[in-house]
Design a protein around this motif. Structure first.
Motif, PDB file in Angstrom:
ATOM      1  N   TRP A  83       0.818  -1.214   0.000  1.00 30.34           N
ATOM      2  CA  TRP A  83       0.000   0.000   0.000  1.00 30.34           C
ATOM      3  C   TRP A  83       0.853   1.266   0.000  1.00 30.34           C
ATOM      4  O   TRP A  83       0.364   2.346  -0.282  1.00 30.34           O
ATOM      5  N   TYR A  84       2.127   1.102   0.307  1.00 32.40           N
ATOM      6  CA  TYR A  84       3.041   2.247   0.283  1.00 32.40           C
ATOM      7  C   TYR A  84       3.590   2.491  -1.126  1.00 32.40           C
ATOM      8  O   TYR A  84       3.976   3.604  -1.463  1.00 32.40           O
ATOM      9  N   LEU A  85       3.616   1.442  -1.941  1.00 35.17           N
ATOM     10  CA  LEU A  85       4.216   1.519  -3.273  1.00 35.17           C
ATOM     11  C   LEU A  85       3.205   1.646  -4.403  1.00 35.17           C
ATOM     12  O   LEU A  85       3.397   2.432  -5.341  1.00 35.17           O
ATOM     13  N   VAL A  86       2.137   0.879  -4.330  1.00 34.80           N
ATOM     14  CA  VAL A  86       1.222   0.778  -5.467  1.00 34.80           C
ATOM     15  C   VAL A  86       0.478   2.073  -5.773  1.00 34.80           C
ATOM     16  O   VAL A  86       0.444   2.519  -6.938  1.00 34.80           O
ATOM     17  N   PRO A  87      -0.166   2.748  -4.800  1.00 33.40           N
ATOM     18  CA  PRO A  87      -0.963   3.940  -5.148  1.00 33.40           C
ATOM     19  C   PRO A  87      -0.179   5.044  -5.861  1.00 33.40           C
ATOM     20  O   PRO A  87      -0.641   5.547  -6.900  1.00 33.40           O
ATOM     21  N   PRO A  88       1.012   5.460  -5.379  1.00 35.22           N
ATOM     22  CA  PRO A  88       1.740   6.489  -6.135  1.00 35.22           C
ATOM     23  C   PRO A  88       2.147   6.026  -7.527  1.00 35.22           C
ATOM     24  O   PRO A  88       2.077   6.796  -8.495  1.00 35.22           O
ATOM     25  N   GLY A  89       2.568   4.759  -7.642  1.00 36.00           N
ATOM     26  CA  GLY A  89       2.952   4.247  -8.953  1.00 36.00           C
ATOM     27  C   GLY A  89       1.794   4.212  -9.922  1.00 36.00           C
ATOM     28  O   GLY A  89       1.935   4.582 -11.097  1.00 36.00           O
ATOM     29  N   VAL A  90       0.623   3.798  -9.446  1.00 34.01           N
ATOM     30  CA  VAL A  90      -0.562   3.766 -10.306  1.00 34.01           C
ATOM     31  C   VAL A  90      -0.966   5.184 -10.707  1.00 34.01           C
ATOM     32  O   VAL A  90      -1.344   5.434 -11.863  1.00 34.01           O
ATOM     33  N   ALA A  91      -0.899   6.117  -9.768  1.00 35.36           N
ATOM     34  CA  ALA A  91      -1.263   7.506 -10.080  1.00 35.36           C
ATOM     35  C   ALA A  91      -0.347   8.073 -11.166  1.00 35.36           C
ATOM     36  O   ALA A  91      -0.812   8.731 -12.105  1.00 35.36           O
ATOM     37  N   ILE A  92       0.957   7.831 -11.056  1.00 34.34           N
ATOM     38  CA  ILE A  92       1.901   8.313 -12.073  1.00 34.34           C
ATOM     39  C   ILE A  92       1.585   7.691 -13.426  1.00 34.34           C
ATOM     40  O   ILE A  92       1.551   8.381 -14.456  1.00 34.34           O
ATOM     41  N   ALA A  93       1.330   6.383 -13.447  1.00 36.65           N
ATOM     42  CA  ALA A  93       1.050   5.696 -14.706  1.00 36.65           C
ATOM     43  C   ALA A  93      -0.243   6.195 -15.341  1.00 36.65           C
ATOM     44  O   ALA A  93      -0.308   6.416 -16.562  1.00 36.65           O
ATOM     45  N   VAL A  94      -1.293   6.392 -14.531  1.00 36.49           N
ATOM     46  CA  VAL A  94      -2.583   6.835 -15.074  1.00 36.49           C
ATOM     47  C   VAL A  94      -2.483   8.241 -15.658  1.00 36.49           C
ATOM     48  O   VAL A  94      -2.994   8.517 -16.751  1.00 36.49           O
ATOM     49  N   VAL A  95      -1.830   9.157 -14.934  1.00 37.78           N
ATOM     50  CA  VAL A  95      -1.704  10.530 -15.434  1.00 37.78           C
ATOM     51  C   VAL A  95      -0.849  10.576 -16.703  1.00 37.78           C
ATOM     52  O   VAL A  95      -1.186  11.276 -17.670  1.00 37.78           O
ATOM     53  N   ALA A  96       0.253   9.830 -16.721  1.00 38.60           N
ATOM     54  CA  ALA A  96       1.092   9.797 -17.920  1.00 38.60           C
ATOM     55  C   ALA A  96       0.315   9.235 -19.109  1.00 38.60           C
ATOM     56  O   ALA A  96       0.393   9.760 -20.233  1.00 38.60           O
TER      57      ALA A  96
END
Length: 316
Positions: A281-294
């Motif tokens: 939960w510390y890694l997935v949300p920021p990574g998903v947010a970056i991928a979705v916005v990109a």
């Protein structure tokens, strides 16, 4: 006493002719019609509309972050939870190594990541457009020197140059924006120069020069409006790369430690050992947010490029 006959025939009781609109009013009407045509074509691209909807949602979240989560979410001393708590009803995305709410940090980090990506992309496109237009207009030794510099930046790894700049300068958001902006402009410069050469080969440019139009007049009144669609499309495509570059620099510890960004959250997760301990939960949300916005910016950029240049045949 003599009377003057009115110019042209007039009918008694006929309504007066409507006044002609001013040039500014005509220009505004043309811009409105052009914007309406652009939106009509843009919304036929389902992927572009989906990307625009996602970006609108993230922009709304970023703008309302002070109201929804508040700036206290960044405080380390007043953290509401225990370190590295798993997701629960109180903390839907768990807590970080200091006990701060990760959902609030994710929302607040959207402000920094989107701002850095947008400003870095604008700086990159501005540099590339300036070099491309001037190199295509003046040519000769000036264009040769600029294109050789552009070639040097093209062959050098962009991330390595950005890391070098971020290392020797102070750690701040301005440094990150500058490091990304001054290392990602060569592609834009090449594209804009090619479009400038195509525009300046048209007959009306020769007529403008024959009528006394100077360099500034030709570049600002004739060349720039014709390359703006390309610049706009390139901006939307570069923003996604700039967001990824910001996340990479922050992950490497070169970002501003006093602000919260998505890349900074990934760096904190790495330092806290979230990878080895399985704190997903510390890694997935920021990574998903970056991928979705990109991805959303890429979809919007492809749709804009297809609308402005239908010959590309970008899939809808």
């Amino acid at each position: 006493m003599t009377t003057t006959e009115p110019d042209g025939p007039m009918t008694a009781g006929a309504p007066p002719r409507p006044a002609r609109p001013s040039p500014r009013a005509l220009a505004r009407q043309r811009r409105r019609r052009s914007a309406a045509r652009f939106w009509k074509r843009y919304r036929t691209h389902r992927a572009g509309v989906l990307g625009l909807a996602a970006l609108s949602l993230f922009a709304l979240i970023a703008l309302t972050a002070p109201l929804t989560v508040g700036s206290d979410v960044q405080s380390v001393t007043n953290a509401p939870g225990d370190p590295l708590e798993s997701p629960s009803a109180e903390f839907p995305l768990g807590t970080d190594q200091f006990g701060r709410d990760l959902l609030g940090l994710l929302v607040w980090g959207a402000r920094v990541s989107l701002l850095v990506g947008l400003l870095a992309a604008v700086l990159s496109v501005a540099i590339g457009a300036l070099i491309g237009i001037t190199a295509g207009h003046f040519r000769g030794w000036y264009a040769t020197v600029l294109m050789r510099i552009t070639d040097w930046f093209l062959v050098m790894p962009t991330l390595v140059l950005a890391i070098a700049l971020a290392t020797v300068m102070t750690r701040s958001l301005g440094t990150i924006i500058l490091a990304i902006g001054v290392t990602t402009w060569p592609t834009t410069a090449r594209l804009v120069r090619a479009q400038t050469l195509a525009v300046e080969s048209r007959p009306y440019i020769e007529r403008a020069k024959a009528l006394g139009g100077g360099h500034w007049h030709v570049m600002s009144r004739h060349v720039l409006p014709n390359v703006m669609p390309l610049v706009l499309a390139q901006t939307t495509l570069i923003i996604s790369s700039a967001i990824l570059a910001e996340a990479t620099l922050a992950f490497l510890g070169l970002g501003d430690p006093t602000v919260v960004s998505w890349g900074g959250l990934l760096q904190d997760a790495r330092e806290a050992g979230a990878v080895s301990t399985g704190k997903w939960w510390y890694l997935v949300p920021p990574g998903v947010a970056i991928a979705v916005v990109a991805l959303a910016f890429t979809l919007c950029g492809r749709a804009v490029e297809s609308v402005l240049n239908p010959k590309l045949g970008v899939a809808r």
